[in-house]
Write an enzyme that holds these catalytic residues in place. Structure first.
Site, PDB file in Angstrom:
ATOM      1  CB  CYS A 196       1.755  -3.529   5.113  1.00  0.00           C
ATOM      2  SG  CYS A 196       0.183  -4.155   5.722  1.00  0.00           S
ATOM      3  CG  HIS A 229      -0.239  -0.002   2.533  1.00  0.00           C
ATOM      4  ND1 HIS A 229       0.287   1.141   3.092  1.00  0.00           N
ATOM      5  CD2 HIS A 229       0.025  -0.998   3.405  1.00  0.00           C
ATOM      6  CE1 HIS A 229       0.838   0.856   4.251  1.00  0.00           C
ATOM      7  NE2 HIS A 229       0.696  -0.462   4.466  1.00  0.00           N
TER       8      HIS A 229
END
Length: 198
Positions: A174, A158
């Site tokens: 992440c 992301h």
């Protein structure tokens, strides 16, 4: 200036070009070099720590391409992208998980994509910080402007609004990219893109 000081100055002047070259020699992708040059022209500086970037070969990670492919290198803190036919290879600087315990390694794939993602903290995040709460899309959202969800629950590639995180161990698991870079990658990667995190 004494002889000793002159000698020291001369030695330092002669050594400087050799100290600068190794970092520059590691940039092997011309598109990435142009990206750095453009950033230098626009901002007067380069925000990325490129000294640890290493190129990768998709053949070292996958049997075949046939679709878009990503390798996330948590050690050198960069993401490698190849198009389905291998003709387009790009490298993006990333943030990576803060600790090895938060880092999941192995093979996965992009199962969903979202522009303007919202964010809900995981149970382990709430245990570490009970003040965290749901965040709708927007400038304060930790997922930035675009998100690609992996087949592993709660693991994503992301964007981030906090550009200080890129190039650092700063995430809860992440892989984060600059917003403009995740927007580019998002456009290149369909659902089903194969991913390996190393």
């Amino acid at each position: 200036m004494t002889d000793w000081t002159r000698r020291k100055f001369a030695a330092a002047a002669l050594a400087t070009p050799f100290l600068v070259r190794p970092a520059a020699a590691q940039i092997l992708d011309p598109a990435f070099e142009e990206d750095l040059a453009q950033e230098r022209r626009e901002t007067g500086a380069v925000r990325r720590n490129i000294s640890s970037f290493r190129t990768q070969r998709w053949q070292d990670h996958f049997d075949r391409l046939g679709r878009s492919t990503i390798v996330c290198d948590t050690e050198s803190r960069c993401l490698h992208y190849w198009s389905a036919d291998g003709s387009d290879y790009r490298i993006y600087p990333t943030s990576v998980p803060r600790t090895n315990e938060l880092t999941k390694r192995g093979y996965t794939e992009v199962v969903r994509k979202r522009v303007g993602p919202d964010w809900t903290p995981t149970q382990s995040m709430l245990e570490a910080d009970p003040t965290l709460s749901y965040m709708p899309p927007g400038p304060g959202n930790p997922l930035g402007t675009h998100a690609m969800y992996l087949s592993w629950p709660a693991y994503l590639i992301h964007g981030t609004h906090d550009t200080r995180k890129i190039g650092r161990r700063s995430s809860s698991g992440c892989i984060g990219l600059y917003n403009e870079k995740i927007e580019e990658l998002y456009g290149l990667c369909p659902v089903g893109t194969q991913v390996r995190i190393i």
